[in-house]
Design a protein around this motif. Sequence first.
Motif, PDB file in Angstrom:
ATOM      1  N   HIS A  30       0.991  -1.116  -0.033  1.00 45.45           N
ATOM      2  CA  HIS A  30       0.028  -0.047   0.058  1.00 45.45           C
ATOM      3  C   HIS A  30       0.833   1.253   0.046  1.00 45.45           C
ATOM      4  O   HIS A  30       2.062   1.339   0.456  1.00 45.45           O
ATOM      5  CB  HIS A  30      -0.952  -0.029   1.125  1.00 45.45           C
ATOM      6  N   GLY A  31       0.251   2.350  -0.494  1.00 44.48           N
ATOM      7  CA  GLY A  31       1.220   3.755  -0.451  1.00 44.48           C
ATOM      8  C   GLY A  31       1.566   4.155   0.643  1.00 44.48           C
ATOM      9  O   GLY A  31       2.528   4.691   0.929  1.00 44.48           O
ATOM     10  N   SER A  32       1.000   3.823   1.930  1.00 43.76           N
ATOM     11  CA  SER A  32       1.242   4.280   3.174  1.00 43.76           C
ATOM     12  C   SER A  32       2.537   3.479   3.565  1.00 43.76           C
ATOM     13  O   SER A  32       3.227   4.131   4.666  1.00 43.76           O
ATOM     14  CB  SER A  32       0.133   3.766   4.043  1.00 43.76           C
ATOM     15  N   VAL A  33       3.001   2.524   2.874  1.00 43.78           N
ATOM     16  CA  VAL A  33       4.265   2.122   3.513  1.00 43.78           C
ATOM     17  C   VAL A  33       5.447   1.898   2.122  1.00 43.78           C
ATOM     18  O   VAL A  33       6.559   1.427   2.540  1.00 43.78           O
ATOM     19  CB  VAL A  33       4.357   0.717   3.888  1.00 43.78           C
ATOM     20  N   ALA A  34       5.095   2.528   0.915  1.00 44.78           N
ATOM     21  CA  ALA A  34       6.011   2.614   0.124  1.00 44.78           C
ATOM     22  C   ALA A  34       7.315   3.627   0.131  1.00 44.78           C
ATOM     23  O   ALA A  34       7.169   4.475   0.882  1.00 44.78           O
ATOM     24  CB  ALA A  34       5.305   3.048  -1.353  1.00 44.78           C
ATOM     25  N   HIS A  40       4.599   0.969  -4.737  1.00 45.03           N
ATOM     26  CA  HIS A  40       3.222   0.634  -4.089  1.00 45.03           C
ATOM     27  C   HIS A  40       2.520  -0.009  -5.323  1.00 45.03           C
ATOM     28  O   HIS A  40       2.955   0.007  -6.366  1.00 45.03           O
ATOM     29  CB  HIS A  40       2.548   1.815  -3.455  1.00 45.03           C
ATOM     30  N   ASN A  41       1.256  -0.429  -5.085  1.00 41.61           N
ATOM     31  CA  ASN A  41       0.483  -1.047  -5.927  1.00 41.61           C
ATOM     32  C   ASN A  41      -0.468  -0.295  -7.087  1.00 41.61           C
ATOM     33  O   ASN A  41      -1.306  -0.899  -7.566  1.00 41.61           O
ATOM     34  CB  ASN A  41      -0.331  -2.143  -5.351  1.00 41.61           C
ATOM     35  N   GLN A  42      -0.569   0.933  -6.781  1.00 45.13           N
ATOM     36  CA  GLN A  42      -1.481   1.754  -7.676  1.00 45.13           C
ATOM     37  C   GLN A  42      -1.271   1.336  -9.108  1.00 45.13           C
ATOM     38  O   GLN A  42      -2.363   1.412  -9.747  1.00 45.13           O
ATOM     39  CB  GLN A  42      -1.294   3.167  -7.542  1.00 45.13           C
ATOM     40  N   ARG A  43      -0.215   1.560  -9.779  1.00 44.84           N
ATOM     41  CA  ARG A  43      -0.008   1.085 -11.384  1.00 44.84           C
ATOM     42  C   ARG A  43      -0.479  -0.173 -11.651  1.00 44.84           C
ATOM     43  O   ARG A  43      -1.213  -0.621 -12.533  1.00 44.84           O
ATOM     44  CB  ARG A  43       1.475   1.182 -11.732  1.00 44.84           C
ATOM     45  N   LEU A  44      -0.286  -1.365 -10.656  1.00 46.91           N
ATOM     46  CA  LEU A  44      -0.706  -2.506 -10.905  1.00 46.91           C
ATOM     47  C   LEU A  44      -2.142  -2.415 -11.051  1.00 46.91           C
ATOM     48  O   LEU A  44      -2.946  -3.400 -11.604  1.00 46.91           O
ATOM     49  CB  LEU A  44      -0.143  -3.548  -9.949  1.00 46.91           C
ATOM     50  N   GLU A  45      -2.781  -2.060  -9.847  1.00 43.47           N
ATOM     51  CA  GLU A  45      -4.098  -1.555  -9.829  1.00 43.47           C
ATOM     52  C   GLU A  45      -4.640  -1.479 -11.129  1.00 43.47           C
ATOM     53  O   GLU A  45      -6.054  -2.065 -11.650  1.00 43.47           O
ATOM     54  CB  GLU A  45      -4.390  -0.744  -8.701  1.00 43.47           C
ATOM     55  N   PHE A  46      -4.368  -0.357 -11.702  1.00 38.36           N
ATOM     56  CA  PHE A  46      -4.767   0.132 -12.915  1.00 38.36           C
ATOM     57  C   PHE A  46      -4.876  -0.823 -14.148  1.00 38.36           C
ATOM     58  O   PHE A  46      -5.860  -1.214 -14.676  1.00 38.36           O
ATOM     59  CB  PHE A  46      -3.870   1.365 -13.366  1.00 38.36           C
ATOM     60  N   LEU A  47      -3.823  -1.638 -14.012  1.00 36.72           N
ATOM     61  CA  LEU A  47      -3.667  -2.818 -15.041  1.00 36.72           C
ATOM     62  C   LEU A  47      -4.678  -4.028 -14.866  1.00 36.72           C
ATOM     63  O   LEU A  47      -5.139  -4.588 -15.713  1.00 36.72           O
ATOM     64  CB  LEU A  47      -2.110  -3.150 -15.273  1.00 36.72           C
ATOM     65  N   GLY A  48      -4.626  -4.211 -13.424  1.00 36.04           N
ATOM     66  CA  GLY A  48      -5.433  -5.386 -13.183  1.00 36.04           C
ATOM     67  C   GLY A  48      -6.879  -5.359 -13.321  1.00 36.04           C
ATOM     68  O   GLY A  48      -7.883  -6.150 -13.440  1.00 36.04           O
ATOM     69  N   LEU A 116      -8.796  -3.531  -0.050  1.00 36.41           N
ATOM     70  CA  LEU A 116      -8.761  -4.911  -0.337  1.00 36.41           C
ATOM     71  C   LEU A 116      -9.256  -5.003  -1.748  1.00 36.41           C
ATOM     72  O   LEU A 116      -8.670  -5.879  -2.727  1.00 36.41           O
ATOM     73  CB  LEU A 116      -9.800  -5.746   0.189  1.00 36.41           C
ATOM     74  N   ALA A 117     -10.029  -4.235  -2.466  1.00 34.91           N
ATOM     75  CA  ALA A 117     -10.872  -4.366  -3.788  1.00 34.91           C
ATOM     76  C   ALA A 117      -9.328  -3.767  -4.566  1.00 34.91           C
ATOM     77  O   ALA A 117      -9.087  -4.595  -5.755  1.00 34.91           O
ATOM     78  CB  ALA A 117     -11.484  -3.573  -4.086  1.00 34.91           C
ATOM     79  N   ASP A 118      -8.644  -2.611  -4.292  1.00 39.92           N
ATOM     80  CA  ASP A 118      -7.265  -2.249  -5.011  1.00 39.92           C
ATOM     81  C   ASP A 118      -6.271  -3.306  -5.021  1.00 39.92           C
ATOM     82  O   ASP A 118      -5.746  -3.420  -6.514  1.00 39.92           O
ATOM     83  CB  ASP A 118      -6.807  -1.204  -4.372  1.00 39.92           C
ATOM     84  N   ALA A 119      -6.047  -3.817  -4.130  1.00 40.89           N
ATOM     85  CA  ALA A 119      -5.048  -4.833  -3.938  1.00 40.89           C
ATOM     86  C   ALA A 119      -5.495  -6.114  -4.581  1.00 40.89           C
ATOM     87  O   ALA A 119      -4.323  -6.783  -5.389  1.00 40.89           O
ATOM     88  CB  ALA A 119      -4.763  -5.266  -2.261  1.00 40.89           C
ATOM     89  N   MET A 120      -6.608  -6.608  -4.678  1.00 43.35           N
ATOM     90  CA  MET A 120      -7.156  -7.752  -5.441  1.00 43.35           C
ATOM     91  C   MET A 120      -6.978  -7.487  -6.834  1.00 43.35           C
ATOM     92  O   MET A 120      -6.243  -8.393  -7.830  1.00 43.35           O
ATOM     93  CB  MET A 120      -8.410  -7.979  -5.330  1.00 43.35           C
ATOM     94  N   GLU A 121      -7.137  -6.267  -7.396  1.00 44.96           N
ATOM     95  CA  GLU A 121      -6.824  -5.931  -8.815  1.00 44.96           C
ATOM     96  C   GLU A 121      -5.436  -5.858  -9.142  1.00 44.96           C
ATOM     97  O   GLU A 121      -4.871  -6.390 -10.302  1.00 44.96           O
ATOM     98  CB  GLU A 121      -7.410  -4.688  -9.036  1.00 44.96           C
ATOM     99  N   ALA A 122      -4.591  -5.304  -8.008  1.00 47.53           N
ATOM    100  CA  ALA A 122      -3.352  -5.337  -8.340  1.00 47.53           C
ATOM    101  C   ALA A 122      -2.488  -6.848  -8.368  1.00 47.53           C
ATOM    102  O   ALA A 122      -1.846  -7.073  -9.250  1.00 47.53           O
ATOM    103  CB  ALA A 122      -2.361  -4.569  -7.090  1.00 47.53           C
ATOM    104  N   VAL A 123      -3.187  -7.674  -7.643  1.00 48.29           N
ATOM    105  CA  VAL A 123      -2.507  -9.008  -7.498  1.00 48.29           C
ATOM    106  C   VAL A 123      -2.944  -9.633  -8.904  1.00 48.29           C
ATOM    107  O   VAL A 123      -2.058 -10.340  -9.525  1.00 48.29           O
ATOM    108  CB  VAL A 123      -3.184  -9.820  -6.274  1.00 48.29           C
ATOM    109  N   LEU A 124      -4.137  -9.327  -9.580  1.00 41.52           N
ATOM    110  CA  LEU A 124      -4.559  -9.830 -10.706  1.00 41.52           C
ATOM    111  C   LEU A 124      -3.359  -9.348 -11.769  1.00 41.52           C
ATOM    112  O   LEU A 124      -2.901 -10.111 -12.989  1.00 41.52           O
ATOM    113  CB  LEU A 124      -5.777  -9.808 -11.253  1.00 41.52           C
ATOM    114  N   ALA A 125      -3.009  -8.077 -11.988  1.00 38.94           N
ATOM    115  CA  ALA A 125      -2.038  -7.545 -12.720  1.00 38.94           C
ATOM    116  C   ALA A 125      -0.615  -8.306 -12.546  1.00 38.94           C
ATOM    117  O   ALA A 125       0.020  -8.528 -13.417  1.00 38.94           O
ATOM    118  CB  ALA A 125      -1.731  -6.313 -12.532  1.00 38.94           C
ATOM    119  N   ALA A 126      -0.138  -8.479 -11.203  1.00 45.13           N
ATOM    120  CA  ALA A 126       0.878  -9.265 -11.163  1.00 45.13           C
ATOM    121  C   ALA A 126       1.024 -10.518 -11.699  1.00 45.13           C
ATOM    122  O   ALA A 126       2.136 -11.003 -12.147  1.00 45.13           O
ATOM    123  CB  ALA A 126       1.309  -9.297  -9.584  1.00 45.13           C
TER     124      ALA A 126
END
Length: 227
Positions: A30-34, A40-48, A116-126
């Motif tokens: 998450h961006g809070s620990v980047a 962080h996972n925001q770019r991956l979230e976009f793709l996922g 959770l929703a954002d991270a789920m999408e980011a995982v799919l992109a990964a």
Amino acid sequence: MKVSAELRGFMARLGHDFARPELLIQALTHGSVASPTRPHNQRLEFLGDRVLGLTVAEALFAADRSATEGQLAPRYNTLVRGETCAEIAREIGLGEVLKLGRSEMMSGGRRKEALLADAMEAVLAAIYLDAGFDAAQTVILTLWAGRLDNVEDDARDAKTALQEWAQANGMSPPQYSVTDRSGPDHAPEFEITVALENGRRAVARGKGTKRSIEQQAARTMLAEIGA
């Protein structure tokens, strides 16, 4: 790259063994620990989001060749919305492996629907970047299988239908209340009661978001009143 037992367990629940686990780690950050060296996972979230969208659209298109665009659209929206992604994230324990800053963790970040929703999408992109579209598609179709099978029922917006019925019968909008909550934070179970102005009530209980259980309660009420 050495992978912790915790991440190994998550990969098993997810159904994909990463050749490049650093992609998964970024998806869970998450961006809070980047930091400059810890993206962080925001770019991956976009793709996922796009990988999920194409997979779901293709699955719905193939499953019902006679469906119109007007029928497919609400089914699609039901399957890709943030609430659904968050529900699936809870089912596979994604919140347990999220990497969060202290303040976000203290405020219950592991349970927050948007995170959770954002991270789920980011995982799919990964998964997509790690092994290609077919691998991501396989994971999505597996995790979303039950919802794909029942999407026509789930796509019906029962809360809206019940509100329209109440108004047509001279009543104020239905009232929803949480009458019980149990289960662990990452997989809560709610009991929701919906009440009409005439005193009629219906109850639904299940795991997921409060909104999804409210929909169940509304569907129960609609069935009882024959609407």
